[in-house]
Design a protein around this motif. Structure first.
Motif, PDB file in Angstrom:
ATOM      1  N   THR A   1      -4.819   1.278  17.274  1.00  0.00           N
ATOM      2  CA  THR A   1      -4.184   2.284  18.151  1.00  0.00           C
ATOM      3  C   THR A   1      -5.199   3.375  18.504  1.00  0.00           C
ATOM      4  N   VAL A   2      -4.929   4.100  19.592  1.00  0.00           N
ATOM      5  CA  VAL A   2      -5.834   5.177  19.993  1.00  0.00           C
ATOM      6  C   VAL A   2      -5.508   6.421  19.164  1.00  0.00           C
ATOM      7  N   THR A   3      -6.548   7.050  18.611  1.00  0.00           N
ATOM      8  CA  THR A   3      -6.314   8.239  17.783  1.00  0.00           C
ATOM      9  C   THR A   3      -5.910   9.426  18.650  1.00  0.00           C
ATOM     10  N   HIS A   4      -5.044  10.260  18.073  1.00  0.00           N
ATOM     11  CA  HIS A   4      -4.568  11.459  18.750  1.00  0.00           C
ATOM     12  C   HIS A   4      -4.910  12.684  17.895  1.00  0.00           C
ATOM     13  N   GLY A   5      -5.360  13.755  18.565  1.00  0.00           N
ATOM     14  CA  GLY A   5      -5.906  14.906  17.851  1.00  0.00           C
ATOM     15  C   GLY A   5      -4.910  16.003  17.534  1.00  0.00           C
ATOM     16  N   GLY A   6      -5.455  17.204  17.422  1.00  0.00           N
ATOM     17  CA  GLY A   6      -4.751  18.308  16.774  1.00  0.00           C
ATOM     18  C   GLY A   6      -3.884  19.179  17.654  1.00  0.00           C
ATOM     19  N   TYR A   7      -3.768  18.878  18.959  1.00  0.00           N
ATOM     20  CA  TYR A   7      -2.794  19.634  19.756  1.00  0.00           C
ATOM     21  C   TYR A   7      -1.428  19.014  19.473  1.00  0.00           C
ATOM     22  N   SER A   8      -1.045  19.003  18.207  1.00  0.00           N
ATOM     23  CA  SER A   8       0.157  18.291  17.773  1.00  0.00           C
ATOM     24  C   SER A   8       0.665  18.918  16.481  1.00  0.00           C
ATOM     25  N   GLU A   9       1.886  18.573  16.123  1.00  0.00           N
ATOM     26  CA  GLU A   9       2.501  19.172  14.933  1.00  0.00           C
ATOM     27  C   GLU A   9       1.911  18.672  13.632  1.00  0.00           C
ATOM     28  N   LYS A  10       1.572  17.384  13.618  1.00  0.00           N
ATOM     29  CA  LYS A  10       1.210  16.739  12.351  1.00  0.00           C
ATOM     30  C   LYS A  10       0.053  15.794  12.592  1.00  0.00           C
ATOM     31  N   ILE A  11      -0.665  15.501  11.507  1.00  0.00           N
ATOM     32  CA  ILE A  11      -1.694  14.450  11.607  1.00  0.00           C
ATOM     33  C   ILE A  11      -1.777  13.728  10.270  1.00  0.00           C
ATOM     34  N   VAL A  12      -2.174  12.474  10.320  1.00  0.00           N
ATOM     35  CA  VAL A  12      -2.334  11.666   9.109  1.00  0.00           C
ATOM     36  C   VAL A  12      -3.778  11.177   9.084  1.00  0.00           C
ATOM     37  N   VAL A  13      -4.510  11.518   8.006  1.00  0.00           N
ATOM     38  CA  VAL A  13      -5.948  11.247   7.959  1.00  0.00           C
ATOM     39  C   VAL A  13      -6.329  10.775   6.563  1.00  0.00           C
ATOM     40  N   SER A  14      -7.227   9.808   6.513  1.00  0.00           N
ATOM     41  CA  SER A  14      -7.753   9.336   5.228  1.00  0.00           C
ATOM     42  C   SER A  14      -8.416  10.491   4.479  1.00  0.00           C
ATOM     43  N   ASP A  15      -8.221  10.546   3.164  1.00  0.00           N
ATOM     44  CA  ASP A  15      -8.665  11.720   2.394  1.00  0.00           C
ATOM     45  C   ASP A  15     -10.173  11.971   2.484  1.00  0.00           C
ATOM     46  N   ARG A  16     -10.961  10.938   2.746  1.00  0.00           N
ATOM     47  CA  ARG A  16     -12.408  11.150   2.838  1.00  0.00           C
ATOM     48  C   ARG A  16     -12.758  12.072   4.011  1.00  0.00           C
ATOM     49  N   PHE A  17     -11.882  12.131   4.996  1.00  0.00           N
ATOM     50  CA  PHE A  17     -12.173  12.904   6.207  1.00  0.00           C
ATOM     51  C   PHE A  17     -11.360  14.211   6.273  1.00  0.00           C
ATOM     52  N   VAL A  18     -10.882  14.613   5.104  1.00  0.00           N
ATOM     53  CA  VAL A  18     -10.151  15.882   4.981  1.00  0.00           C
ATOM     54  C   VAL A  18     -11.011  16.813   4.133  1.00  0.00           C
ATOM     55  N   VAL A  19     -11.083  18.081   4.511  1.00  0.00           N
ATOM     56  CA  VAL A  19     -11.831  19.051   3.696  1.00  0.00           C
ATOM     57  C   VAL A  19     -10.885  20.143   3.214  1.00  0.00           C
ATOM     58  N   ARG A  20     -11.304  20.781   2.124  1.00  0.00           N
ATOM     59  CA  ARG A  20     -10.497  21.858   1.550  1.00  0.00           C
ATOM     60  C   ARG A  20     -10.913  23.179   2.188  1.00  0.00           C
ATOM     61  N   VAL A  21      -9.952  23.959   2.647  1.00  0.00           N
ATOM     62  CA  VAL A  21     -10.274  25.243   3.282  1.00  0.00           C
ATOM     63  C   VAL A  21     -10.118  26.344   2.229  1.00  0.00           C
ATOM     64  N   PRO A  22     -11.200  27.073   1.941  1.00  0.00           N
ATOM     65  CA  PRO A  22     -11.095  28.146   0.945  1.00  0.00           C
ATOM     66  C   PRO A  22      -9.994  29.131   1.355  1.00  0.00           C
ATOM     67  N   GLU A  23      -9.172  29.531   0.365  1.00  0.00           N
ATOM     68  CA  GLU A  23      -7.987  30.342   0.680  1.00  0.00           C
ATOM     69  C   GLU A  23      -8.357  31.750   1.131  1.00  0.00           C
ATOM     70  N   ASN A  24      -9.608  32.190   0.861  1.00  0.00           N
ATOM     71  CA  ASN A  24      -9.965  33.555   1.309  1.00  0.00           C
ATOM     72  C   ASN A  24     -10.385  33.610   2.781  1.00  0.00           C
ATOM     73  N   LEU A  25     -10.460  32.457   3.451  1.00  0.00           N
ATOM     74  CA  LEU A  25     -10.752  32.468   4.894  1.00  0.00           C
ATOM     75  C   LEU A  25      -9.438  32.580   5.660  1.00  0.00           C
ATOM     76  N   ASP A  26      -9.409  33.422   6.693  1.00  0.00           N
ATOM     77  CA  ASP A  26      -8.221  33.487   7.543  1.00  0.00           C
ATOM     78  C   ASP A  26      -8.090  32.146   8.266  1.00  0.00           C
ATOM     79  N   PRO A  27      -7.003  31.414   8.073  1.00  0.00           N
ATOM     80  CA  PRO A  27      -6.956  30.038   8.588  1.00  0.00           C
ATOM     81  C   PRO A  27      -7.074  29.937  10.107  1.00  0.00           C
ATOM     82  N   ALA A  28      -6.523  30.896  10.845  1.00  0.00           N
ATOM     83  CA  ALA A  28      -6.612  30.800  12.313  1.00  0.00           C
ATOM     84  C   ALA A  28      -8.062  30.935  12.769  1.00  0.00           C
ATOM     85  N   SER A  29      -8.781  31.916  12.206  1.00  0.00           N
ATOM     86  CA  SER A  29     -10.155  32.100  12.673  1.00  0.00           C
ATOM     87  C   SER A  29     -11.136  31.170  11.965  1.00  0.00           C
ATOM     88  N   ALA A  30     -10.650  30.431  10.970  1.00  0.00           N
ATOM     89  CA  ALA A  30     -11.510  29.416  10.334  1.00  0.00           C
ATOM     90  C   ALA A  30     -11.403  28.070  11.047  1.00  0.00           C
TER      91      ALA A  30
END
Ligand code: NDP
Ligand code: ZN
Length: 350
Positions: free
Chosen positions: A125-154
């Motif tokens: 299937t063709v992959t669909h990006g982040g202008y969407s409510e949800k996404i499902v991604v293999s864990d190798r391609f997910v990163v952890r966002v440090p909680e002290n970064l403002d998520p919108a500007s990060a």
């Protein structure tokens, strides 16, 4: 997974409009993410308008994704529901070639699977990006966002951040180096902040007088107005590196002249082709190098986020209601963004 609301383009000239589709059920290594924020990269615009050819419609763009984990597949141990995570430009690769083995998944010899507009390696299937409510991604391609970064500007760190961080690290930019950043947009303003945090002396090259004061505020030591021939001439033979984020074909020769001998011009802007021709003499007589760089690998993306958390670096953002996405694209075309639009995904649900 349940029906996912999104925005998509149905042709190069349609603009974006509401669209919905099903995200896949979780595979054993998958992470399901509810998206809070997604940056608007110039690559989204290139793809929507088919600037590079081969766009697969409908296109659901977006590869600067931050959200919270809602569920994980049975084999996932690194993430759990509630974690703040990010997804960038890639969602898969072959995982066995020499590039993948070295954590350089972006240079996967078989070609990595991009977050949108690529064919999923398992189900086609063709992959669909982040202008969407949800996404499902293999864990190798997910990163952890440090909680002290403002998520919108990060959020834009997931593409604009890593795309500028990776070449600066690869070329070992640091104290004592003079770095020029070409174009003060999403990538360019991050290039300034990151090169500065690495210890370099940084100059922004911009066509826009209106951006001078902000460039200085973001840490640029100097500003050159690139349309001013006298200023360009005065900069001859003075830079170790130029990081070129200009998104359209442009003449590299006046910039090459600004490099010292052994200086390197790094292209990250995805212009096609390079026109007019490079003057070989400008390279040969000073052993100058023209290089290119594509985003960054997954381990380096995590390293970049941790570096930004440590140095308190995020992007300058304008929050965007997704219903205004087409106006935002018009402003992006005019380089009239300070300096990255970030979609507040709550506006998709209203
Ligand atoms: P933006 O539009 O946010 O910024 C680009 C900047 O370049 C503008 O703000 C402007 O700066 C300058 N610029 C724009 N048009 C021209 C022109 N005609 N001549 C000279 N300068 C110009 O784009 P992004 O930062 O999001 O992306 C930049 C490029 O990088 C795009 O091509 C994108 O596809 C590519 N990209 C590459 C990646 C990679 O892995 N290599 C990853 C992500 C993006 P100013 O007003 O200061 O002149
Ligand atoms: Zn991008």
């Amino acid at each position: 997974m349940a029906n996912t609301r999104a925005y998509a383009a149905s042709s190069p000239t349609s603009g974006l409009a509401p669209y919905s589709f099903d995200r896949r059920e979780l595979r054993p290594d998958d992470v399901a993410i509810e998206i809070d924020y997604c940056g608007v990269c110039h690559s989204d615009l290139h793809t929507v308008e088919n600037d590079w050819g081969g766009s697969q419609y409908p296109v659901v763009p977006g590869h600067e994704i931050i959200g919270r984990v809602t569920a994980v597949g049975q084999d996932v141990t690194r993430y759990q529901p509630g974690d703040l995570v990010g997804v960038g430009c890639m969602v898969d690769s072959c995982r066995t070639c020499s590039a993948c083995d070295s954590g350089l998944e972006q240079y996967c010899i078989e070609g990595s699977t991009m977050t949108y507009g690529s064919l999923d390696r398992h189900d086609g299937t063709v992959t669909h990006g982040g202008y969407s409510e949800k996404i499902v991604v293999s864990d190798r391609f997910v990163v952890r966002v440090p909680e002290n970064l403002d998520p919108a500007s990060a959020a834009p760190l997931l593409c604009a951040g890593i795309t500028t961080y990776s070449p600066l690290k690869h070329f070992k930019v640091g104290k004592g180096h003079k770095v020029g950043v070409l174009g003060m947009g999403g990538l360019g303003h991050m290039g300034v902040k990151l090169a500065k945090a690495m210890g370099a002396e940084v100059t922004i090259f911009t066509r826009s007088e209106s951006k001078v004061a902000e460039a200085k505020k973001q840490g640029a030591d100097h500003v050159i107005i690139s349309t001013d021939k006298a200023q360009m001439k005065a900069a001859a033979d003075s830079f170790d590196f130029l990081l070129d984020t200009i998104p359209v074909a442009h003449d590299l020769n006046p910039y090459l002249k600004c490099l010292k001998y052994d200086g390197t011009h790094i292209l990250v802007g995805l212009l096609t082709p390079v026109e007019p021709a490079l003057q070989a003499g400008l390279l040969v007589t000073k052993r100058r190098v023209v290089a290119g760089s594509l985003i960054g690998g997954m381990p380096e993306t995590q390293e970049m986020l941790d570096f930004c958390a440590e140095h308190n670096i995020t992007c300058d953002v304008e929050m965007l209601d997704i219903r205004n996405i087409n106006e935002a694209y018009e402003r992006l075309k005019k380089s009239d963004v300070k300096y990255r639009f970030v979609i507040d995904m709550d506006t998709l649900k209203q």
